[in-house]
Write an enzyme that holds these catalytic residues in place. Structure first.
Site, PDB file in Angstrom:
ATOM      1  N   SER A 109       0.718  -1.280  -0.115  1.00 47.45           N
ATOM      2  CA  SER A 109      -0.026  -0.115   0.087  1.00 47.45           C
ATOM      3  C   SER A 109       0.787   1.230  -0.154  1.00 47.45           C
ATOM      4  O   SER A 109       1.483   1.304  -1.080  1.00 47.45           O
ATOM      5  CB  SER A 109      -0.897  -0.110   1.338  1.00 47.45           C
ATOM      6  OG  SER A 109      -1.851   1.055   1.205  1.00 47.45           O
ATOM      7  N   ASP A 206     -10.086  -4.427  -4.130  1.00 50.24           N
ATOM      8  CA  ASP A 206      -9.800  -3.634  -3.262  1.00 50.24           C
ATOM      9  C   ASP A 206     -10.574  -2.111  -3.187  1.00 50.24           C
ATOM     10  O   ASP A 206     -10.483  -1.621  -4.278  1.00 50.24           O
ATOM     11  CB  ASP A 206      -8.337  -2.934  -3.902  1.00 50.24           C
ATOM     12  CG  ASP A 206      -7.544  -2.323  -3.002  1.00 50.24           C
ATOM     13  OD1 ASP A 206      -8.007  -1.539  -2.074  1.00 50.24           O
ATOM     14  OD2 ASP A 206      -6.080  -2.416  -3.040  1.00 50.24           O
ATOM     15  N   HIS A 236      -7.798  -5.286  -0.254  1.00 50.60           N
ATOM     16  CA  HIS A 236      -6.743  -4.249   0.024  1.00 50.60           C
ATOM     17  C   HIS A 236      -5.446  -5.039   0.454  1.00 50.60           C
ATOM     18  O   HIS A 236      -4.477  -5.026   0.252  1.00 50.60           O
ATOM     19  CB  HIS A 236      -7.032  -3.134   0.341  1.00 50.60           C
ATOM     20  CG  HIS A 236      -6.122  -2.098   0.596  1.00 50.60           C
ATOM     21  ND1 HIS A 236      -5.350  -1.573  -0.477  1.00 50.60           N
ATOM     22  CD2 HIS A 236      -5.228  -1.543   1.701  1.00 50.60           C
ATOM     23  CE1 HIS A 236      -4.336  -0.893  -0.084  1.00 50.60           C
ATOM     24  NE2 HIS A 236      -4.316  -0.519   1.216  1.00 50.60           N
TER      25      HIS A 236
END
Length: 260
Positions: A109, A206, A236
């Site tokens: 991320s 996601d 995610h």
């Protein structure tokens, strides 16, 4: 809130930076290329993905490093004072002072943005990259659009705004300095001059970072060796057991390619 620092065999090491802040880390000696895990926003080095990669690297014999960026986990500093540039500089300090030889960076991320910025600062040290739901430019492309007019006003007036976090009790503290520094460090607006193998894993479900971000990253990287794996039901976090197996398989294949 003060985080209790583990003792004994689980005790982290600390790197004292030039400004006096201490960055907590765990380093496992091994052969090169080494692997460095870069955690996400308001996450830390003790997440499931980092620990799974650590176990894999120990069994395989490769060096491994995980650490908490400033304002995260056991490291010094307040999260609200953090910026993507500061977190990338933490990574560069780890490259310069702890890790040895060529490295594969794995960025989850926010760590995916950190990964790109850090690789650009030390390209001679980078052997490959793996992004997990990589989120380059998220402050500009996601946060700026998601904040309401009232929230934008709060950012300007008090310097930050708190928004709920889906992954814990603590809210995200989105600061003016984070947004402004993010704008100064965007990477998807021009070619990214990195010519190492890159592997991107991204879930099609996601809800935080659109899967199209992986396509944008692939298009901007100058490397000819970029592969994207889309996971149809992937979220995610990509932290389920089968997700971790996929991650370590991807890393193993990349290590074999580099070693050959």
């Amino acid at each position: 809130m003060t985080t209790e620092i583990p003792t004994g065999k689980n005790a982290p090491s600390f790197l004292t930076q030039q400004n006096g802040d201490k960055i907590a880390y765990h380093y496992t000696e091994g052969r090169t290329p080494g692997v460095i895990f870069l955690h996400g926003l308001m996450s830390d080095m003790d997440g499931g993905k980092a620990l799974a990669v650590e176990e894999f690297c120990k069994k395989r014999g490769n060096a491994f490093l995980r650490f908490d960026c400033q304002g995260h986990g056991l490291s010094d500093g307040a999260f609200k004072d953090g910026t993507i540039e500061r977190w990338s500089n933490d990574t560069v300090d780890m490259l310069d002072q702890v890790a040895k030889g060529p490295q594969i960076l794995i960025g989850s991320s926010m760590g995916g943005w950190n990964m790109i910025l850090s690789a650009l600062k030390r390209p001679e040290r980078i052997a490959g990259l793996i992004g997990i739901a990589a989120a380059p430019d998220f402050t500009e492309d996601l946060m700026m659009e998601d904040l309401t007019a009232d929230q934008h006003k709060l950012v300007q007036e008090q310097g930050y705004v708190e928004i709920p976090c889906d992954y814990g009790d603590e809210p995200y503290v989105i600061s003016k300095v984070l947004l402004e520094n993010g704008r100064e460090n965007l990477v998807l607006r021009k070619p990214i001059p990195l010519d190492v193998p890159v592997r991107l894993l991204h879930g099609k479900k996601d809800d935080d970072v659109p899967w199209q971000t992986a396509l944008r990253l692939e298009q901007m990287l100058t490397s000819d060796d970029v592969e994207i794996t889309f996971i149809k039901n992937g979220d995610h976090r990509l932290s389920e057991e089968h997700d971790l197996d996929r991650l370590t398989r991807t890393l193993d294949a990349l290590l074999k390619q580099i070693e050959n």
